[in-house]
Every structure is written in structure tokens, then in C-alpha cells.
Design an enzyme around this catalytic site. Structure first.
Site: not given
Ligand code: EPU
Length: 427
Positions: A22-23, A123, A128, A313, A405
Site C-alpha cells: 500500500k505505502n 488523524c 502528523r 506500522d 484501506r
Molecule cells: N513529521 C513531522 N513533520 C512532517 C512530517 C512528519 O513532524 O512534515 C513527523 C510525524 O508526525 C511523525 C514522524 O515525523 O512523528 C514520521 O512521520 P512520516 O512523515 O515518516 O510518516 P508519513 O509519511 O505520514 C508513512 C506511512 C505510515 C507510516 C509512517 C512511518 C504512508 C502513506 N504512510 O507516513 O503508514 O506509519 O510513514 O513509517 O506511507 C500505515 O500504513 O498504517 C501508516 C500509518
């Protein structure tokens, strides 16, 4: 609303096909905005989020066609083509339902020199923010304004310049947006402390297949030489390491023996190490990975971290597995501040879990008892399924849309390895 009903106590035994990730899919799909030629993605999982992303692409002027839609097919083939962008706006209504929509920001900016994307908001698993996405894009030359709940980004002169950015915190999504923006910039870019999750490697490999120039793939420093245009490509989405890890936990808690067909051990070493710590037999096979368990799980000590660390995850699923373990397991969640929402639901099934801030102690109990439960997010839902598979009696998991999802045909895959599980449609 649909419900999943599980009568627990069956040992899982057999082969489980692992779907496309998915991701990975959610960051490969927006690559179709970067070229006027077709991008064909194979092994695309059949998931609500993938369909949702397809609709978002359609709104931006990208046409999508899908093959392999027979119900018996795992993995579809989608060809997406954006001959011309007809819009550069990702509206609130779409982004609020699917956070990953933010991943159109970088590609739109790169292709059109402008993008307007709704702020996703909070969320269930935490606050986030997207500040790192915006800072990285600014470093690549974008001008960013926030107004009325929207991010309005533009590239002076219509094209990003490229630049250098060091991520203060590792972010998967911000790295993805920055990479997709940098590939068409008018210069080179260096991204330091970049995320190096296998899904990012998949994204970079797809972009390279489209003509991008990226060095350092799989490391924390990505060097990207912008090119004038990208071309079409055909690319196969990687296997879902989180789906594979989830079924591995289900095999362990039911003291079963499953082969995760298509799973790649090199992409999930931390998960496999944690399974071994729990006492499971884990071995690579020709087709994937075999996970088998005899007896109750040993206690584990796990702390989530960016890749190659133990994935956030996977935290909820391992916690479910540990509830029937032999002793006390310790979990620490370092990525998201609110990712223990499954705990009160697991408690309703008789688990003994004590949450203190970012840590949780799980004391193994002798048995779980089925109960009606509901979940707040995708991985939390899966933890309830895992607990339900081993619980005595019937577990009803509500709010199944979370599972839809991210887990392709969950009940079918589990039935095939002996689980007593069914979906009750709301009609
Ligand atoms: N963060 C910030 N600022 C930002 C972006 C992130 O402070 O601009 C923080 C977040 O709040 C969090 C950390 O950085 O504390 C890491 O977040 P990240 O940006 O890596 O997560 P994401 O890209 O929003 C993806 C996956 C998530 C998975 C995370 C961590 C996708 C669509 N989603 O989210 O997947 O948990 O990386 O590996 O790729 C899931 O599949 O259930 C899921 C939530």
C-alpha cells in the site's frame, strides 16, 4: 457497516499470498503526474486507498485504466497517463479522507510549477504535521503560502531550482515529496537524513525507470540531478512488508505455520528479528518466508524507529501477539504520539497492558476472550484481528473500512489458511 466475525482458536497453516505494498503504491501513483507518457504499475493492491488515489489523479487530469479486475486476481495493473494537467488543486474533501493525497504536492509543483493542496489535519495516530514537506520544498526553490486551510506552492519562473535540505527528523512522506519534486528541477538537489524505507527505494527505482537521475538510493543521502523531462515506464510495486509481518504475527499467536508468498526477507529484517526473539522459526523459502511457532511466544522488547529499525506500522500487531506471551513484553513507540489506541480494545478481550506515556508493558495472559471491538486506524484494526484469531469464542471487529484501506482480501487470505473468519455485510 460491515463487520468481521472471527471464531478464534484455529491454527493457521498454509500459504498466504502477499499483495503489493500500500505505502509504495501511494507514492508510485503520483509519479504519473510527472510525465505526459503512460506509467504502468503492476502488482497494485486492490485497496480503498489505491482507488481513492486513482480518483484524485483523475481530478487532476490523469486518465487511469485498470486491467486484472477479475475477482480472483491478486494485484492489478493500472496505466495512468497525464497528457495534460487539468487542475493543480487537491481539495479538502479528498485530502481529509486520505492523508497520502499530500503526495501530489511535489509532483504538481515539479510538473506545473504550482500546486494547491489542502492541509490534511490530524488523524487517529497523532498530530502528523506536514511542516517538513513544506520546508524541503522551500529548500528546492518553492514559495509557500498557507491560507484558508490550503498550502499554495509555486516555483518562481515555473520551475524549481533544486537545492539542499537536511531533514531534522526522518519523514517518509516528506522525503517522497522532495524526491518527486527534485527530479524535474533545473539543477541538482541533495537530501540528507532522508528516509530509506524500502518504499522510498521503490519510488526512486520507479523514477529512475522514468529517466530520473538519483544517486544514493537506499541510503540517507539522496543526490538528484534534475532532468528536463521524464518518460513513461512499466514498474512492479514491491511486496507489502507490513502485510507480511501482520500475517506472521497471526501465525505466531495461533502457533501456526505459514509461508508468506512473495515477501522479501531483506526488506523486513527488523520484523523477522522480532519474530525470532519471540521464539518463532523464520526461514527464507524459494517463494518467500516461512514463519512457524510451537508453544507460546517469548516476551519481546521493541522500540519503533525509522527503517532499518522496527517499524511503527508493526507495533500494534506485535503487541497483540505478545498478549498471549509467556511473560512481560515492553514496547516503546517513538514515531507517533498516539499510537496505542488499540490498547483499550485489546483490554476488552482480557489483555493485560499498562501504557505509560510512550511505553507499554504487556503481561502475557493464559487466554483471551472474544468480544465486540472496534478500531481507530488500520494497524490497530489488524491487531484486533490477530487477537481475535487466538481468542476463545467470537470476536466481532467493527469499522472494517479501516482494514479495507490496507489489507487486500483479508478474510479470504485468512480463511485459506484455516481461520474461521467471515465478513458480514451491512447489506
Ligand atoms: N513529521 C513531522 N513533520 C512532517 C512530517 C512528519 O513532524 O512534515 C513527523 C510525524 O508526525 C511523525 C514522524 O515525523 O512523528 C514520521 O512521520 P512520516 O512523515 O515518516 O510518516 P508519513 O509519511 O505520514 C508513512 C506511512 C505510515 C507510516 C509512517 C512511518 C504512508 C502513506 N504512510 O507516513 O503508514 O506509519 O510513514 O513509517 O506511507 C500505515 O500504513 O498504517 C501508516 C500509518
Amino acid at each position: 457497516m460491515d463487520q468481521i466475525v472471527i471464531r478464534g482458536g484455529q491454527r493457521l497453516k498454509g500459504r498466504i499470498p502477499i499483495s503489493g505494498a500500500k505505502n509504495a503504491a501511494l507514492t508510485l501513483l503520483p509519479c504519473a503526474l510527472l510525465t505526459d507518457e503512460p506509467l504502468t504499475l503492476r502488482n497494485l493492491p486492490r485497496l480503498a486507498d489505491v482507488d481513492g488515489f486513482g480518483h484524485l489523479l483523475n481530478q487532476l487530469g490523469c486518465s487511469t485504466t485498470i486491467e486484472g479486475s477479475r475477482p480472483e486476481d491478486f494485484g492489478r495493473v493500472m496505466t495512468a497517463r497525464t497528457t495534460t494537467l487539468t487542475s493543480t488543486v487537491a481539495p479538502y474533501d479528498i485530502v481529509r479522507k486520505m492523508r497520502a493525497s499530500i503526495l501530489v504536492l511535489g509532483p504538481l509543483l515539479a510538473r506545473a510549477g504550482e500546486a494547491t493542496v489542502s492541509l490534511p489535519g490530524g488523524c487517529a495516530i497523532g498530530n502528523r504535521p506536514i511542516d517538513l514537506h513544506l520546508k524541503a520544498l522551500e529548500a528546492l526553490g518553492a514559495e509557500i503560502e498557507l491560507a484558508s486551510g490550503y498550502v499554495k506552492a509555486s516555483a518562481p519562473g515555473g520551475r524549481l531550482s533544486g537545492g539542499k535540505f537536511t531533514f531534522p527528523v526522518v519523514s517518509v512522506g516528506a522525503t517522497e515529496n522532495a524526491v518527486m519534486a527534485a527530479v524535474l528541477a533545473n539543477g541538482s538537489s541533495i537530501l540528507e537524513n532522508a528516509a530509506r524505507e524500502p518504499e522510498i527505494v521503490d519510488l526512486c527505482n520507479c523514477l529512475v525507470a522514468m529517466g530520473a537521475q538519483i544517486d544514493g538510493i537506499g541510503t540517507e543521502t539522496l543526490t538528484i540531478e534534475g532532468v528536463d523531462r521524464l518518460h513513461g515506464a512499466t514498474y512492479r510495486v514491491m511486496a507489502d512488508r507490513i502485510e507480511a509481518g501482520s500475517y506472521a504475527c497471526a501465525a505466531v499467536i495461533t502457533q501456526g505455520d505459514v509461508e508468506l508468498v512473495g515477501a522479501k526477507a531483506s526488506e523486513m529484517e527488523a520484523t523477522l528479528a522480532a519474530l525470532r526473539e519471540a521464539g518463532a522459526t523464520v526461514e527464507e523459502t524459494k517463494a518467500g518466508i516461512r514463519v512457524a511457532m510451537d508453544g507460546r511466544a517469548e516476551p519481546v522488547t521493541l522500540s519503533t524507529a525509522p527503517y532499518p529499525g522496527f517499524a511503527t506500522d508493526m507495533q500494534a500487531q506485535f503487541m497483540a501477539m505478545a498478549t498471549l506471551g509467556k511473560g512481560a513484553s515492553l514496547f516503546t513507540e517513538t514515531i507517533f504520539e498516539n499510537r496505542y489506541m488499540h490498547v483499550p480494545e485489546l483490554a476488552r478481550m482480557g489483555c493485560d497492558i499498562d501504557v505509560r506515556g510512550r511505553s507499554a508493558v504487556v503481561r502475557g495472559v493464559d487466554s483471551l476472550v472474544g468480544a465486540p471491538v472496534m478500531a481507530t486506524d488500520l494497524r490497530a484494526s489488524m491487531s484486533l484481528i490477530i487477537a481475535g484469531l487466538a481468542a476463545e469464542g467470537t470476536t466481532e471487529v467493527n469499522r472494517v473500512y479501516h482494514l479495507d484501506r490496507g489489507y487486500e482480501r483479508l478474510e479470504e487470505k485468512l480463511q485459506a489458511v484455516g481461520a474461521d473468519i467471515e465478513r458480514i455485510s451491512a447489506g
